[in-house]
Scaffold this motif. Structure first.
Motif, short mmCIF file in Angstrom:
data_model
loop_
_atom_site.label_atom_id
_atom_site.label_comp_id
_atom_site.label_asym_id
_atom_site.label_seq_id
_atom_site.Cartn_x
_atom_site.Cartn_y
_atom_site.Cartn_z
N LEU A 43 0.73 -1.08 -0.04
CA LEU A 43 -0.06 0.17 -0.03
C LEU A 43 0.89 1.13 -0.11
CD1 LEU A 43 -2.65 1.50 0.36
CD2 LEU A 43 -2.64 1.38 2.87
N CYS A 44 0.58 2.13 -0.85
CA CYS A 44 1.57 3.40 -1.03
C CYS A 44 0.94 4.42 -0.35
CB CYS A 44 1.61 3.66 -2.49
SG CYS A 44 2.38 2.54 -3.38
N PRO A 45 1.46 5.42 -0.09
CA PRO A 45 0.90 6.39 0.80
C PRO A 45 -0.44 7.27 0.25
CG PRO A 45 3.12 6.81 0.83
CD PRO A 45 2.84 5.67 -0.01
N ALA A 61 8.37 1.20 -7.25
CA ALA A 61 8.12 2.56 -6.68
C ALA A 61 6.77 2.77 -6.53
CB ALA A 61 9.01 3.34 -7.40
N CYS A 62 6.43 3.62 -5.50
CA CYS A 62 5.06 3.97 -5.15
C CYS A 62 5.11 5.31 -6.17
CB CYS A 62 4.79 4.33 -3.91
SG CYS A 62 4.47 2.84 -2.97
N PRO A 63 3.85 5.51 -6.81
CA PRO A 63 3.86 7.09 -7.19
C PRO A 63 4.19 8.15 -6.30
CG PRO A 63 1.69 5.73 -7.40
CD PRO A 63 2.58 5.01 -6.49
N GLU A 64 4.84 9.30 -6.84
CA GLU A 64 5.23 10.36 -5.99
C GLU A 64 4.08 11.18 -5.32
OE1 GLU A 64 7.46 14.65 -6.49
OE2 GLU A 64 7.96 13.03 -8.14
N ILE A 101 0.84 15.97 5.58
CA ILE A 101 0.05 14.77 5.27
C ILE A 101 -0.12 14.53 3.85
CG2 ILE A 101 -1.45 14.78 7.45
CD1 ILE A 101 -3.80 15.72 5.53
N PRO A 102 -0.18 13.37 3.12
CA PRO A 102 -0.28 13.14 1.82
C PRO A 102 -1.81 13.66 1.24
CG PRO A 102 0.05 11.05 2.69
CD PRO A 102 -0.22 12.02 4.05
N VAL A 103 -1.69 14.11 0.19
CA VAL A 103 -2.83 14.82 -0.61
C VAL A 103 -3.90 13.70 -1.00
CG1 VAL A 103 -3.68 16.21 -2.66
CG2 VAL A 103 -1.94 16.90 -1.27
#
Length: 198
Positions: A43-45, A61-64, A101-103
């Motif tokens: 699970l990515c952020p 790699a997780c998406p930026e 926090i992540p968008v």
């Protein structure tokens, strides 16, 4: 006729030799060991998932992730005293700390959940900032925003949001002020109504 046969033979011989050389240089899938990775996912952020890829079967790699800054409101009793030094249990003691926090599509819920974790830094605690969060069994399970009115549904299976009016007020104020930083929120209420009762 013999000359023609000799030429044909030479051309065929050259073709066979060239074919053998070319054939030996061709890469074959069977010559390389194929890699099969497990089908688990990470699970990515940003809420997406990535799988494992060869040749070492590491996660892709997780998406930026784009980040945003939010404020969490905790409490400093020293800033909430009257002239006699009595704690007033008011909004005057609320102190803002910032976090990244992540968008996502749910910034209000993400911010409230982060507040409920009560993760103050050592530096913030040294400044006198306090919080009773996290409260065992208290979690945000839903949120609805209608015409500026934000309704937060909390689960409080251990009745941790109750208590004296001072404590209950501060717990309420922390969540309310954290939610009101979002311009689309003009008021905050909680459900079930038994929450934050003295």
């Amino acid at each position: 006729m013999k000359t023609f046969a000799a030429i044909i033979g030479a051309v065929l011989l050259f073709g066979v030799v060239a074919g053998v050389v070319f054939w030996e240089r061709l890469p074959f899938v069977g010559d390389e060991e194929q890699v099969y990775c497990t089908q688990d996912a990470k699970l990515c952020p940003d809420g997406s998932y990535v799988g494992r890829v060869g040749p070492n079967c590491e996660f892709a790699a997780c998406p930026e992730v784009q980040m945003r800054t939010v404020s969490l409101y905790y409490y400093d009793p020293v800033q909430d005293q009257d002239d006699s030094g009595n704690v007033q249990c008011s909004r005057e003691g609320l102190v803002s700390v910032t976090r990244e926090i992540p968008v996502t599509q749910t910034p209000i819920q993400d911010t409230i959940r982060l507040l409920l974790r009560g993760e103050l830094t050592d530096g913030e605690r040294a400044q006198g900032i306090t919080t009773e969060y996290p409260l065992s069994g208290v979690e945000l399970v839903g949120a609805a925003l209608t015409n500026g009115a934000l309704t937060l549904e909390l689960n409080d299976q251990n009745n941790k949001t109750g208590g004296g009016s001072c404590r209950v007020g501060i717990l309420w104020f922390q969540i309310e002020q954290t939610a009101l930083q979002f311009p689309e929120v003009t008021s905050v209420r909680f459900t079930p109504e038994e929450l934050f009762q003295p």
